[in-house]
Design an enzyme around this catalytic site. Sequence first.
Site, PDB file in Angstrom:
ATOM      1  N   ASN A   1      45.862 -68.450 -85.213  1.00 16.85           N
ATOM      2  CA  ASN A   1      47.325 -68.458 -85.210  1.00 16.85           C
ATOM      3  C   ASN A   1      47.937 -67.925 -83.915  1.00 16.85           C
ATOM      4  O   ASN A   1      49.054 -68.290 -83.557  1.00 16.85           O
ATOM      5  CB  ASN A   1      47.838 -67.626 -86.401  1.00 16.85           C
ATOM      6  CG  ASN A   1      49.317 -67.336 -86.302  1.00 16.85           C
ATOM      7  OD1 ASN A   1      50.155 -68.201 -86.528  1.00 16.85           O
ATOM      8  ND2 ASN A   1      49.654 -66.091 -85.950  1.00 16.85           N
TER       9      ASN A   1
ATOM     10  N   TYR B   1      53.458 -76.047 -73.252  1.00 18.43           N
ATOM     11  CA  TYR B   1      53.264 -75.670 -74.653  1.00 18.43           C
ATOM     12  C   TYR B   1      52.811 -76.880 -75.471  1.00 18.43           C
ATOM     13  O   TYR B   1      51.849 -76.802 -76.252  1.00 18.43           O
ATOM     14  CB  TYR B   1      54.565 -75.109 -75.212  1.00 18.43           C
ATOM     15  CG  TYR B   1      54.517 -74.732 -76.676  1.00 18.43           C
ATOM     16  CD1 TYR B   1      53.853 -73.589 -77.101  1.00 18.43           C
ATOM     17  CD2 TYR B   1      55.143 -75.525 -77.647  1.00 18.43           C
ATOM     18  CE1 TYR B   1      53.807 -73.239 -78.445  1.00 18.43           C
ATOM     19  CE2 TYR B   1      55.101 -75.185 -78.982  1.00 18.43           C
ATOM     20  CZ  TYR B   1      54.441 -74.040 -79.379  1.00 18.43           C
ATOM     21  OH  TYR B   1      54.383 -73.701 -80.716  1.00 18.43           O
TER      22      TYR B   1
ATOM     23  N   ALA C   1      48.261 -61.670 -86.170  1.00 18.57           N
ATOM     24  CA  ALA C   1      48.707 -61.506 -87.562  1.00 18.57           C
ATOM     25  C   ALA C   1      49.789 -60.458 -87.760  1.00 18.57           C
ATOM     26  O   ALA C   1      50.158 -60.172 -88.889  1.00 18.57           O
ATOM     27  CB  ALA C   1      47.505 -61.162 -88.441  1.00 18.57           C
ATOM     28  N   SER C   2      50.314 -59.896 -86.688  1.00 17.24           N
ATOM     29  CA  SER C   2      51.248 -58.784 -86.856  1.00 17.24           C
ATOM     30  C   SER C   2      52.686 -59.218 -87.092  1.00 17.24           C
ATOM     31  O   SER C   2      53.504 -58.451 -87.593  1.00 17.24           O
ATOM     32  CB  SER C   2      51.203 -57.874 -85.618  1.00 17.24           C
ATOM     33  OG  SER C   2      51.561 -58.605 -84.452  1.00 17.24           O
TER      34      SER C   2
ATOM     35  N   VAL D   1      42.509 -62.456 -77.740  1.00 13.82           N
ATOM     36  CA  VAL D   1      41.639 -63.538 -78.192  1.00 13.82           C
ATOM     37  C   VAL D   1      41.416 -64.616 -77.129  1.00 13.82           C
ATOM     38  O   VAL D   1      40.747 -65.622 -77.395  1.00 13.82           O
ATOM     39  CB  VAL D   1      42.170 -64.174 -79.498  1.00 13.82           C
ATOM     40  CG1 VAL D   1      42.021 -63.200 -80.651  1.00 13.82           C
ATOM     41  CG2 VAL D   1      43.619 -64.624 -79.349  1.00 13.82           C
TER      42      VAL D   1
END
Length: 245
Positions: free
Chosen positions: A88, A153, A11-12, A62
């Site tokens: 995210n 990806y 979230a940064s 995470v």
Amino acid sequence: MKANTVLITGASRGIGKATAEAFAQQGYQVLINFNKSEQEAVALYDSFKKKECSVKLFKADVSKRNEVEAMINFCVNEFGRIDVLVNNAGISQEKLFVDITDEDWDQMITIDLKSVFLCSQEVLRYMISQKKGKIINISSIWGMVGASCEVHYSTAKAGVIGLTKALAKELGPSNIQVNCIAPGIIQTDMLSSYNQEQINMFSENTPLMRLGSPWDIAMCTIFLASHQADFITGQIISPNGGFVI
């Protein structure tokens, strides 16, 4: 009654940062997760505190279960509840398929896909018992249609889509909605490997004639977290300006 709580991984910066800002504006209690981008995370936290938002910071990789478990427990202990999880956190890499190493592949799958598995599984220990919750996974248009020179990806992001659909079926009886956002080409650090000519080409090939912003994705996330989306689950929503139709 306490406000709803959202936990946002990665979230940064970029989409994660915009999403955290959007939830804070909606009055949510926000847990900002970061791993390496501590300076940016602290700056975001400080900006929230100046606005008297209810916010906490937690450093966690995470892709590691013990750190995810500690983060989820911290969130519940600090805020008393957890209502929304936004998966995210992720990385990207542009590389010819024949040049992808075992390490490249393992890192991509671990960070972009395994993290979604771990965070979702740990948060469900609380959501299932409260018979309520929303999990919102961030994938990519490349998980839908594939991208040349980004096979690993694309594979990881396609996995996120499959996980979303299957988990939504499993969790429906528990009143937990699981949805996925597959952004198009968004103006974030992930475009740093492209030159301006390539970026202009992306805009020209988008029917709306512009790239997306992190805020475009944040607004979609807010909707899926709201009561207006209570009958939506297992869906892949792709804000992409018409780049993929």
